[in-house]
Design an enzyme around this catalytic site. Structure first.
Site, PDB file in Angstrom:
ATOM      1  N   HIS A  18       0.739  -1.237  -0.183  1.00 39.55           N
ATOM      2  CA  HIS A  18       0.059  -0.041  -0.156  1.00 39.55           C
ATOM      3  C   HIS A  18       0.984   1.161  -0.101  1.00 39.55           C
ATOM      4  O   HIS A  18       0.396   2.279  -0.565  1.00 39.55           O
ATOM      5  CB  HIS A  18      -1.189  -0.088   1.148  1.00 39.55           C
ATOM      6  CG  HIS A  18      -2.155  -1.064   1.123  1.00 39.55           C
ATOM      7  ND1 HIS A  18      -2.919  -1.731   2.256  1.00 39.55           N
ATOM      8  CD2 HIS A  18      -2.299  -1.600  -0.125  1.00 39.55           C
ATOM      9  CE1 HIS A  18      -3.723  -2.390   1.639  1.00 39.55           C
ATOM     10  NE2 HIS A  18      -3.182  -2.781   0.315  1.00 39.55           N
ATOM     11  N   HIS A  41      -7.768  -7.700  -8.116  1.00 38.14           N
ATOM     12  CA  HIS A  41      -7.984  -8.589  -6.938  1.00 38.14           C
ATOM     13  C   HIS A  41      -8.370  -7.548  -5.722  1.00 38.14           C
ATOM     14  O   HIS A  41      -7.320  -7.394  -5.039  1.00 38.14           O
ATOM     15  CB  HIS A  41      -6.817  -9.271  -6.301  1.00 38.14           C
ATOM     16  CG  HIS A  41      -6.457 -10.272  -7.740  1.00 38.14           C
ATOM     17  ND1 HIS A  41      -5.576  -9.898  -8.575  1.00 38.14           N
ATOM     18  CD2 HIS A  41      -6.879 -11.566  -8.166  1.00 38.14           C
ATOM     19  CE1 HIS A  41      -5.438 -10.885  -9.561  1.00 38.14           C
ATOM     20  NE2 HIS A  41      -5.944 -11.844  -9.047  1.00 38.14           N
ATOM     21  N   SER A  98      -6.703  -1.797  -0.665  1.00 37.99           N
ATOM     22  CA  SER A  98      -6.281  -0.996  -1.827  1.00 37.99           C
ATOM     23  C   SER A  98      -7.310  -0.161  -2.438  1.00 37.99           C
ATOM     24  O   SER A  98      -7.196   1.070  -3.007  1.00 37.99           O
ATOM     25  CB  SER A  98      -5.597  -1.903  -2.972  1.00 37.99           C
ATOM     26  OG  SER A  98      -6.497  -3.124  -3.245  1.00 37.99           O
ATOM     27  N   GLU A 116     -13.581  -8.599  -8.146  1.00 43.50           N
ATOM     28  CA  GLU A 116     -13.606  -9.504  -6.915  1.00 43.50           C
ATOM     29  C   GLU A 116     -14.227 -10.601  -7.084  1.00 43.50           C
ATOM     30  O   GLU A 116     -15.316 -10.576  -7.710  1.00 43.50           O
ATOM     31  CB  GLU A 116     -13.745  -8.814  -5.823  1.00 43.50           C
ATOM     32  CG  GLU A 116     -14.034  -9.644  -4.597  1.00 43.50           C
ATOM     33  CD  GLU A 116     -12.643 -10.556  -4.109  1.00 43.50           C
ATOM     34  OE1 GLU A 116     -11.552  -9.864  -4.029  1.00 43.50           O
ATOM     35  OE2 GLU A 116     -12.700 -11.579  -4.120  1.00 43.50           O
ATOM     36  N   ASP A 141     -13.358 -13.284 -12.768  1.00 40.42           N
ATOM     37  CA  ASP A 141     -12.342 -13.605 -12.699  1.00 40.42           C
ATOM     38  C   ASP A 141     -11.285 -12.484 -13.116  1.00 40.42           C
ATOM     39  O   ASP A 141     -11.381 -12.255 -14.376  1.00 40.42           O
ATOM     40  CB  ASP A 141     -12.287 -15.201 -13.569  1.00 40.42           C
ATOM     41  CG  ASP A 141     -10.685 -15.571 -13.447  1.00 40.42           C
ATOM     42  OD1 ASP A 141     -10.094 -15.737 -12.335  1.00 40.42           O
ATOM     43  OD2 ASP A 141     -10.015 -15.649 -14.630  1.00 40.42           O
ATOM     44  N   ALA A 142     -10.232 -12.467 -12.440  1.00 36.37           N
ATOM     45  CA  ALA A 142      -9.345 -11.412 -12.689  1.00 36.37           C
ATOM     46  C   ALA A 142      -8.681 -11.478 -14.127  1.00 36.37           C
ATOM     47  O   ALA A 142      -8.381 -10.483 -14.694  1.00 36.37           O
ATOM     48  CB  ALA A 142      -8.425 -11.248 -11.618  1.00 36.37           C
ATOM     49  N   ASP A 162      -2.861  -8.532  -7.460  1.00 35.08           N
ATOM     50  CA  ASP A 162      -2.799  -8.837  -6.079  1.00 35.08           C
ATOM     51  C   ASP A 162      -3.505 -10.214  -5.804  1.00 35.08           C
ATOM     52  O   ASP A 162      -4.175 -10.278  -4.704  1.00 35.08           O
ATOM     53  CB  ASP A 162      -3.215  -7.737  -5.277  1.00 35.08           C
ATOM     54  CG  ASP A 162      -2.840  -7.913  -3.804  1.00 35.08           C
ATOM     55  OD1 ASP A 162      -1.821  -8.708  -3.490  1.00 35.08           O
ATOM     56  OD2 ASP A 162      -3.641  -7.178  -3.086  1.00 35.08           O
TER      57      ASP A 162
HETATM   58  C1  LIG Z   1      -4.590 -10.351  -1.394  1.00 39.19           C
HETATM   59  S1  LIG Z   1      -6.409 -10.152  -1.579  1.00 39.19           S
HETATM   60  C2  LIG Z   1      -6.584  -8.660  -2.127  1.00 39.19           C
HETATM   61  C3  LIG Z   1      -6.213  -7.430  -1.135  1.00 39.19           C
HETATM   62  C4  LIG Z   1      -6.341  -5.874  -1.835  1.00 39.19           C
HETATM   63  N1  LIG Z   1      -5.893  -5.944  -3.133  1.00 39.19           N
HETATM   64  C5  LIG Z   1      -5.944  -5.004  -0.959  1.00 39.19           C
HETATM   65  O1  LIG Z   1      -4.748  -4.824  -1.003  1.00 39.19           O
HETATM   66  O2  LIG Z   1      -6.634  -4.331  -0.153  1.00 39.19           O
HETATM   67  C6  LIG Z   1      -6.869 -11.401  -3.044  1.00 39.19           C
HETATM   68  C7  LIG Z   1      -8.122 -10.838  -3.474  1.00 39.19           C
HETATM   69  O3  LIG Z   1      -8.406 -11.722  -4.575  1.00 39.19           O
HETATM   70  C8  LIG Z   1      -9.454 -12.364  -4.684  1.00 39.19           C
HETATM   71  N2  LIG Z   1      -9.613 -13.506  -5.762  1.00 39.19           N
HETATM   72  C9  LIG Z   1      -8.780 -14.570  -5.834  1.00 39.19           C
HETATM   73  N3  LIG Z   1      -8.745 -15.096  -6.965  1.00 39.19           N
HETATM   74  C10 LIG Z   1      -9.694 -14.360  -7.820  1.00 39.19           C
HETATM   75  C11 LIG Z   1      -9.718 -14.395  -9.267  1.00 39.19           C
HETATM   76  N4  LIG Z   1      -9.343 -15.278  -9.794  1.00 39.19           N
HETATM   77  N5  LIG Z   1     -10.347 -13.247  -9.641  1.00 39.19           N
HETATM   78  C12 LIG Z   1     -10.435 -12.202  -8.858  1.00 39.19           C
HETATM   79  N6  LIG Z   1     -10.353 -12.148  -7.676  1.00 39.19           N
HETATM   80  C13 LIG Z   1      -9.922 -13.068  -6.938  1.00 39.19           C
HETATM   81  C14 LIG Z   1      -9.695 -12.912  -3.291  1.00 39.19           C
HETATM   82  O4  LIG Z   1     -11.015 -13.286  -2.994  1.00 39.19           O
HETATM   83  C15 LIG Z   1      -9.113 -11.736  -2.434  1.00 39.19           C
HETATM   84  O5  LIG Z   1     -10.198 -11.014  -2.036  1.00 39.19           O
END
Ligand SMILES: C[S@@+](CC[C@H](N)C(=O)[O-])C[C@H]1O[C@@H](n2cnc3c(N)ncnc32)[C@H](O)[C@@H]1O
Length: 274
Positions: A18, A41, A98, A116, A141-142, A162
């Site tokens: 961050h 993410h 984030s 997400e 999906d990301a 992320d």
């Molecule tokens: C490390 S956390 C994110 C934290 C956030 N970026 C922050 O810094 O506050 C990862 C997130 O990605 C989501 N996630 C996992 N696989 C994913 C995918 N294939 N596509 C989108 N989101 C996904 C998870 O549910 C989780 O909320």
């Protein structure tokens, strides 16, 4: 999908990620033209530290070690001001994720897209930003969203990658995603976070990256010895690093490292082949 960021919010890795994120968004704000940010993410955007985070206590060795600092270098001080803005009582109760940090730095002409996949976290994210016309939220999906949402309009901006690294091979998928993002959006700033458990997967990921302009790795570790079973530290792959950000980042990492350290450790900001 087992990973829930609520358990880890505000930990050492969040602090490093961050602080770098704030430096990048501040650089985008340095010019009058609007910017677009894509957080692939996103998590839930805002974390009550008395909830899930209290069960692990990870934030105590992260934001908890620096939240009352008064001697932080400018980029860290800006980040701490933003965190304090979410805690007007003066007690550390809320940690902004984030999406909230980016949103706090946006001007009326800037836009943010959040992706997400987890159904519950997506619902909480949607509730967090309900009615905010500058923020678009995607339940998808990301890796697929990366192709669907890039290149954006306006073309100035930032991509944050992320993932939770809960599946094997995520490092190589990350390297591929960075390549795909850069091909679609050559001028976009990229910040991609990775855990440092063991060195070989990190080195394999860095070796698999395509040539990227103005690319760097920023890393911070907390221990002299790496034990693969624990999170020894973290890093970010940065591409199209804005001019003028390198020195403030060095200052920030040098200040953070001894404050977050557990048993030695180190930091670095090294160029990647371009
Ligand atoms: C490390 S956390 C994110 C934290 C956030 N970026 C922050 O810094 O506050 C990862 C997130 O990605 C989501 N996630 C996992 N696989 C994913 C995918 N294939 N596509 C989108 N989101 C996904 C998870 O549910 C989780 O909320």
């Amino acid at each position: 999908m087992n990973y829930r960021h609520a358990f880890h919010a505000g930990n050492q890795a969040d602090v490093v990620k961050h602080v770098v994120l704030v430096a990048l968004v501040e650089a985008l704000r340095g010019k009058a033209k609007p910017f677009f940010a894509l957080d692939l993410h996103a998590g839930i955007g805002r974390y009550a530290l008395a909830a899930e985070a209290a069960r692990t206590g990870e934030y105590i060795d992260g934001i908890g070690r620096i939240d009352s600092a008064t001697d932080a270098p400018p980029v860290v001080a800006r980040y701490l001001d933003l965190v304090r803005g979410f805690n007007p009582s003066g007690r550390l109760e809320i940690y902004p994720g984030s999406p909230r940090l980016i949103r706090a730095l946006m001007r009326p002409e800037d836009r943010l897209a959040l992706v997400e996949l987890h159904p519950e976290d997506h619902a909480r994210l949607q509730a967090e930003f309900r009615g905010d016309s500058q923020v678009a939220i995607h339940h998808r999906d990301a890796w697929e969203a990366l192709r669907g949402l890039l290149p954006p309009q306006p073309r100035r901006g930032l991509l944050l990658i992320d993932p939770p690294f809960e599946v094997q091979g995520e490092q190589l998928r990350m390297a591929q995603a960075i390549g795909a993002a850069h091909r679609r959006w050559p001028e976009g700033i990229i910040a991609a976070w990775y855990p440092i458990k063991d060195r070989p997967p990190v080195d394999a990921m860095l070796a698999a990256l395509p040539p990227l302009p103005r690319a760097w790795t920023a890393e911070l570790t907390l221990f002299d010895s790496l034990f693969p079973a624990r999170l020894n530290g973290s890093g970010l792959i940065l591409a199209n690093l804005p001019w003028g950000v390198e020195e403030p980042l060095r200052e920030a990492l040098a200040w953070l490292q001894p404050r977050l350290a557990r048993q030695g450790g180190s930091w670095r900001l090294d160029p990647l082949p371009s």
